[in-house]
Write a protein that holds these residues in place. Structure first.
Motif, mmCIF file in Angstrom:
data_model
loop_
_atom_site.group_PDB
_atom_site.id
_atom_site.type_symbol
_atom_site.label_atom_id
_atom_site.label_comp_id
_atom_site.label_asym_id
_atom_site.label_seq_id
_atom_site.Cartn_x
_atom_site.Cartn_y
_atom_site.Cartn_z
ATOM 1 N N GLU A 19 1.006 -1.626 0.083
ATOM 2 C CA GLU A 19 0.079 -0.031 -0.435
ATOM 3 C C GLU A 19 1.220 1.338 0.058
ATOM 4 O O GLU A 19 2.196 1.381 0.323
ATOM 5 N N LYS A 20 0.169 2.146 -1.270
ATOM 6 C CA LYS A 20 1.219 3.655 -1.255
ATOM 7 C C LYS A 20 1.358 3.742 0.690
ATOM 8 O O LYS A 20 0.272 3.946 1.140
ATOM 9 N N ILE B 29 -0.393 12.829 -2.824
ATOM 10 C CA ILE B 29 0.537 14.314 -3.496
ATOM 11 C C ILE B 29 -0.451 13.359 -4.557
ATOM 12 O O ILE B 29 -0.924 14.051 -5.876
ATOM 13 N N GLY B 30 -1.137 12.153 -4.618
ATOM 14 C CA GLY B 30 -1.148 11.486 -5.614
ATOM 15 C C GLY B 30 -2.886 12.257 -5.791
ATOM 16 O O GLY B 30 -3.315 12.878 -7.001
ATOM 17 N N ALA C 157 1.604 11.815 -12.564
ATOM 18 C CA ALA C 157 2.021 11.482 -11.405
ATOM 19 C C ALA C 157 0.361 10.915 -10.599
ATOM 20 O O ALA C 157 0.558 10.759 -9.399
ATOM 21 N N ALA C 158 -0.896 11.053 -10.385
ATOM 22 C CA ALA C 158 -1.901 11.167 -9.780
ATOM 23 C C ALA C 158 -1.823 8.985 -10.037
ATOM 24 O O ALA C 158 -2.585 8.355 -9.302
ATOM 25 N N ALA C 159 -2.106 8.919 -11.043
ATOM 26 C CA ALA C 159 -2.108 7.800 -11.740
ATOM 27 C C ALA C 159 -0.922 6.031 -11.254
ATOM 28 O O ALA C 159 -1.766 5.521 -10.819
ATOM 29 N N ILE C 160 -0.241 6.531 -10.427
ATOM 30 C CA ILE C 160 1.367 5.686 -10.453
ATOM 31 C C ILE C 160 0.808 5.861 -8.573
ATOM 32 O O ILE C 160 1.677 5.437 -8.071
ATOM 33 N N ARG C 161 0.146 7.267 -8.023
ATOM 34 C CA ARG C 161 -0.455 6.512 -6.404
ATOM 35 C C ARG C 161 -1.654 6.775 -5.897
ATOM 36 O O ARG C 161 -1.824 5.943 -4.579
ATOM 37 N N VAL C 162 -3.030 6.852 -6.795
ATOM 38 C CA VAL C 162 -4.219 6.776 -6.356
ATOM 39 C C VAL C 162 -4.208 4.841 -6.632
ATOM 40 O O VAL C 162 -3.978 5.262 -8.106
ATOM 41 N N PRO C 163 -5.721 4.669 -6.025
ATOM 42 C CA PRO C 163 -5.959 4.006 -6.956
ATOM 43 C C PRO C 163 -6.787 3.645 -8.223
ATOM 44 O O PRO C 163 -6.540 4.499 -8.230
#
Length: 331
Positions: A3-4, A11-12, A235-241
């Motif tokens: 989990e991130k 940030i995501g 940047a969002a795609a790699i940090r949030v589901p």
């Protein structure tokens, strides 16, 4: 999958809000470019977007993909298709915003998920869950209601929805990163765009240098406003589901719809409200179904992980309980 960290997720989310927020506020930007005609704005957007993404790729030193792409004619042809489809999408959107059709444009992005699902069934032979079938049916009913209300099919909405859905399908097959894909597409668009802009200049119809430095800067800025949301989205795609991104995607058409109704004061007769209500009902069904599916998948993965961990613990305990036999001291 680990989990991130909470900071990464924050940030995501901020980048996701920024990306979809900027896309949602586009209707405020394009009217500033008048008296430039929509085709001139489109050509500038193509040309200056290539400049913006080229600068970004130079800073990131990410050029290896370009040589690989040039050696793959089939992928290159798909990029050309994507470039053509997104040019249609951009052109229709710019025209609709500058001709007081912001609400109708927002409808296109509301129904885009429904069109994507329908294309998945027709072209990819995907199987839908019952709720998805109901959502697609409600969406079709909404288009019928809106056709009656407008006195014609909502062609702006349909062109935007189908072009963007096609663009997404083609990009999925190309399988390039967001910035790389945009660079390849605008590289294909660049020469036609430049040729059109030179023709406008020669014919005396260009506004690039005739309306003052502010107008020139705004036309150049079309490249930045195209590339910047994409960077934030990446940047969002790699940090949030993906489920979270799926919910955030509705921010853009919601902002556009609110701008059309509250800021641009576009008419919303009862039949148009009815059509939009049906679309929102269909999207609510899709969102709830996707949310339930994501929770079931996550629960199944957790149970699988727990089961695998328990089995590993049993194996480790079993191997630890086996003691070595006594050494035979006899000669």
């Amino acid at each position: 999958m680990s989990e991130k960290p909470k900071g990464e997720r924050r940030i995501g989310l901020l980048n996701g809000f920024a990306a979809y927020g900027m896309w949602g506020l586009f209707p405020l930007y394009f009217p500033l470019l008048k008296p430039a005609e929509p085709f001139e704005v489109l050509a500038h957007r193509m040309a200056w977007t290539l400049v913006a993404v080229a600068v970004a790729l130079l800073a990131l030193r990410r050029w290896a993909w370009a040589g690989e792409l040039l050696r793959q004619p089939r992928r290159l042809a798909l990029v050309a298709v994507a470039a053509g489809v997104i040019a249609v999408n951009w052109g229709v959107y710019i025209w609709s915003v500058n001709n007081d059709r912001v609400v109708e444009a927002s409808l296109g992005y509301f129904i885009n998920p429904l069109v994507t699902i329908a294309m998945g069934v027709l072209l990819l032979k995907e199987r839908l869950r019952p709720v998805q079938w109901v959502a697609v049916g409600v969406g079709f009913a909404a288009v019928v209601v809106l056709t009656v209300g407008y006195g014609r099919p909502p062609w702006i909405s349909l062109v935007l929805a189908f072009s963007f859905a096609t663009y997404g399908l083609v990009k999925k097959k190309v399988n390039l990163g967001g910035i790389e894909s945009l660079a390849a597409e605008t590289a294909i668009q660049f020469l036609p765009a430049l040729g059109f802009l030179l023709w406008l200049t020669v014919s005396g119809d260009s506004t690039f240098t005739t309306e003052g430095p502010g107008h020139t800067a705004l036309l150049v800025g079309t490249g930045l406003i195209t590339a910047l949301p994409l960077v934030c989205f990446g940047a969002a795609a790699i940090r949030v589901p993906l489920s979270t991104l799926g919910l955030l995607q509705y921010l853009a058409p919601v902002f556009q719809f609110l701008l059309g109704v509250l800021y641009f004061r576009e008419a919303m007769p009862a039949e148009r409200w009815a059509g939009f209500a049906l679309v929102w009902l269909a999207l609510s069904l899709l969102t709830a179904d996707a949310w339930r599916s994501a929770r079931r998948t996550a629960r199944a993965l957790r149970e699988e992980t727990v089961t695998a961990g328990a089995a590993g613990a049993v194996r480790n305990a079993g191997s630890a309980s086996v003691e070595p036999g006594p050494v035979n001291a006899r000669p």
